[in-house]
Design an enzyme around this catalytic site. Structure first.
Site, PDB file in Angstrom:
ATOM      1  N   HIS A 144     -14.402 -48.238  15.230  1.00 51.06           N
ATOM      2  CA  HIS A 144     -15.490 -49.215  15.318  1.00 51.06           C
ATOM      3  C   HIS A 144     -16.582 -48.899  14.304  1.00 51.06           C
ATOM      4  O   HIS A 144     -17.708 -49.372  14.421  1.00 51.06           O
ATOM      5  CB  HIS A 144     -16.074 -49.250  16.736  1.00 51.06           C
TER       6      HIS A 144
HETATM    7  S1  FES Z   1     -16.398 -45.786  16.457  1.00 49.14           S
HETATM    8 FE1  FES Z   1     -15.487 -46.338  18.315  1.00 49.14          FE
HETATM    9  S2  FES Z   1     -14.216 -44.656  18.765  1.00 49.14           S
HETATM   10 FE2  FES Z   1     -15.182 -44.138  16.935  1.00 49.14          FE
END
Ligand code: FES
Length: 179
Positions: A144
């Site tokens: 993410h």
């Molecule tokens: S940014 Fe979501 S698990 Fe690493």
């Protein structure tokens, strides 16, 4: 029309006798298995627990600028041999606006700035970040988009915390014990 020959004598059905014989053999094998299992079962957890509780690692295997990933308590552990440039970048950002404020010095052992030992799971949802990506020259989590700096501190993206530093000690200049 042939008659079905019947050779039974003594009223015993040979098929039934075979069945009883086979059933008894299976039961005997089952009993041996049942005896063997508790011993194996008792030995396994002890060995596993010992192996998982702590791990010793020889740092001489990690070249300057490299990182190795070992498994500890079911998690990846990053052991990074930092370059002078990485250390300088981390110190320079000690006073930056940090989401989870920590100086670089607080994240390594005294006098051992070149060694970072980190739990290699993103503090967002637990993916394994890779080194060398992101905007801060450290780790980047592609799940993410969390960016960590060269000290493993969270700098951008959804992760709330810095990459965790586990309990560890130096057993010698080139050997650490984690856990
Ligand atoms: S940014 Fe979501 S698990 Fe690493």
């Amino acid at each position: 029309m042939g008659a079905t020959p019947e050779h039974h004598t003594g009223g015993e059905d040979p098929n039934r006798r075979d069945f009883i014989h086979i059933a008894a053999t299976v039961a005997a094998v089952g009993a041996v298995g049942g005896l063997a299992w508790p011993f194996i079962d008792q030995m396994n957890p002890a060995a596993d627990t010992l192996a998982l509780a702590s791990v010793e690692f020889d740092l001489s295997k990690v070249e300057l600028g490299q990182q190795v990933v070992i498994k500890w308590r079911g998690k990846p552990l990053f052991i990074r041999h930092r370059t002078g440039k990485e250390i300088a970048a981390a110190i320079k950002d000690d006073n930056a606006a940090l989401r989870d404020p920590q100086t670089d010095e607080e994240r390594h052992k005294a006098g051992k700035a070149e060694w970072l030992v980190l739990i290699g799971t993103c503090t967002h949802l637990g993916c394994v970040p890779t080194f060398g990506g992101g905007d801060f020259g450290g780790w980047f989590c592609p799940c993410h988009g969390s960016h960590y700096d060269t000290s493993g501190r969270i700098r951008k993206g959804p992760a709330p915390k810095n990459l965790a530093v586990p309990e560890y000690t130096f057993l010698s200049d080139s050997k650490v014990k984690v856990g």
